[in-house]
Write a protein that holds these residues in place. Structure first.
Motif, mmCIF file in Angstrom:
data_model
loop_
_atom_site.group_PDB
_atom_site.id
_atom_site.type_symbol
_atom_site.label_atom_id
_atom_site.label_comp_id
_atom_site.label_asym_id
_atom_site.label_seq_id
_atom_site.Cartn_x
_atom_site.Cartn_y
_atom_site.Cartn_z
ATOM 1 N N GLY A 68 71.958 76.277 -145.512
ATOM 2 C CA GLY A 68 70.713 76.274 -144.743
ATOM 3 C C GLY A 68 70.916 76.685 -143.296
ATOM 4 N N ASN A 69 72.074 77.309 -142.999
ATOM 5 C CA ASN A 69 72.389 77.781 -141.642
ATOM 6 C C ASN A 69 72.526 76.641 -140.640
ATOM 7 O OD1 ASN A 69 72.371 80.525 -142.386
ATOM 8 N ND2 ASN A 69 70.140 80.592 -142.205
ATOM 9 N N THR A 118 69.603 71.658 -141.490
ATOM 10 C CA THR A 118 69.447 73.096 -141.727
ATOM 11 C C THR A 118 68.487 73.637 -140.670
ATOM 12 O OG1 THR A 118 67.592 72.734 -143.247
ATOM 13 C CG2 THR A 118 69.805 72.804 -144.204
ATOM 14 N N THR A 178 65.860 77.192 -139.332
ATOM 15 C CA THR A 178 65.341 78.557 -139.246
ATOM 16 C C THR A 178 65.204 78.835 -137.754
ATOM 17 O OG1 THR A 178 63.021 77.866 -139.220
ATOM 18 C CG2 THR A 178 64.039 78.218 -141.387
ATOM 19 N N LYS A 237 62.427 84.787 -144.479
ATOM 20 C CA LYS A 237 62.088 83.992 -143.316
ATOM 21 C C LYS A 237 61.584 84.886 -142.183
ATOM 22 C CE LYS A 237 63.329 80.108 -145.147
ATOM 23 N NZ LYS A 237 62.331 79.090 -145.490
#
Length: 332
Positions: free
Chosen positions: A165-166, A176, A178, A276
């Motif tokens: 999930g970065n 995680t 975005t 995303k």
């Protein structure tokens, strides 16, 4: 109150009930009577009849306040006596139950006793939550980067590899991200169902504190970057896991850690999903794609988009001025 004092009550009450305007109208009627039928106002100086009225009303006001005070004291004493009696009865009944004696209690009393015992047991569990054994070693924890593909990535050695999930998976929590937000998951290793009121969750503009009340917090530190407090939320999931969503203020950068005391992840190893990027508006998406392109170019030792733009301008200028010598011209 003496019988003599209240002998006109029935007459005055009957007169008062005729006045829909209440006390002001009733007093007006009395004053009108004195004006029309007596020399109350004209037979003495104004200061004299004003003083007479004030003395009468002050006297009655003092009596009224004393009577009210006595009533309140009597009421409070009765309430206290009632509470003391109920407490004594509860303790007596509880003692009988503890001593295994048979007694009849109401449903309300039984519910109160059960609730009290449950609260005691729950508090004992909360007090002992900090002594729970630590979670076993997990294979999904984020691991340090030990090898890199080229020299440009040497600075990434020792940093943690981002999870899928970065973000980062640590021993007590994982997160995680975005470009827009951070999702944090904190599972509590307890043997009972948590309630929201058992927890401390404070989300500041650049701080975060999470834990069980009365225990050492799981997280208590400065965030990697600022967040929008009004847009950041948390929920208790399955009575044992806290889920927190942090809304980033700067939506152009990846976080390298959750709080400043956490180990750092390699943001160069982050691989954002194209789906995303499609969620972004046109202008923001173009800027993000440009940043990602420039980052990849720098990693490979190639010119960025800005460098290319400068090179194109120089090439056009050279074409327009072939008579000039550009052999010693260096591009920085």
């Amino acid at each position: 109150m003496s019988a003599e004092e209240g002998k006109f009550d029935n007459i005055l009450l009957a007169v008062a009930e005729k006045h829909r305007g209440g006390v002001p109208e009733f007093l007006g009627t009395l004053a009108s009577f004195l004006r029309r039928k007596t020399d109350f106002f004209t037979g003495a100086q104004q200061a004299e009849w004003e003083k007479l009225l004030l003395d009468v009303f002050k006297k009655e006001s003092k009596l009224a306040m004393n009577e009210h005070s006595e009533k309140m004291k009597t009421r409070e004493a009765a309430q206290k006596q009632k509470e003391e009696k109920e407490r004594a009865e509860r303790e007596a009944r509880k003692k009988e139950i503890d001593d295994n004696k048979i007694c009849d209690i109401t449903d309300e009393e039984a519910a109160a006793i059960i609730k009290e015992e449950e609260n005691k047991k729950r508090q004992q569990l909360l007090d002992g939550a900090g002594a729970e054994p630590t979670a076993p070693i997990r294979d999904d924890l984020s691991k340090p980067i030990e090898e890199v593909d080229n020299d440009t990535e040497k600075s990434e050695l020792g940093k943690l590899m981002p999870n899928l999930g970065n973000g980062c998976t640590l021993d007590k929590y994982n997160w995680t991200q975005t470009l827009q937000e951070v999702e944090l998951k904190i599972p509590f290793n307890v043997s009972f169902a948590l309630r929201a009121r058992d927890l401390v969750v404070n989300i500041g503009k650049k701080t975060l504190k999470v834990g069980i009340k009365g225990q050492e917090p799981i997280i208590d530190g400065e965030l990697c970057a600022e967040v929008k407090q009004e847009e950041s939320v948390w929920v208790l999931q399955d009575s044992k896991t806290v889920m927190i969503t942090l809304d980033k203020i700067n939506k152009m950068n990846w976080w390298s850690r959750l709080v400043t005391t956490d180990p750092e992840i390699s943001t160069r190893k982050i691989n954002p999903e194209s789906s995303k990027l499609s969620d972004l508006d046109g202008e923001t998406r173009s800027m993000v794609e440009k940043m990602m392109f420039d980052q990849r170019q720098k990693e490979m030792g190639l010119p960025t988009s800005e460098d290319r733009k400068k090179q194109d301008i120089l090439e056009k200028f050279k074409q327009q001025h072939p008579e000039m010598d550009f052999s010693k011209c260096k591009f920085n």
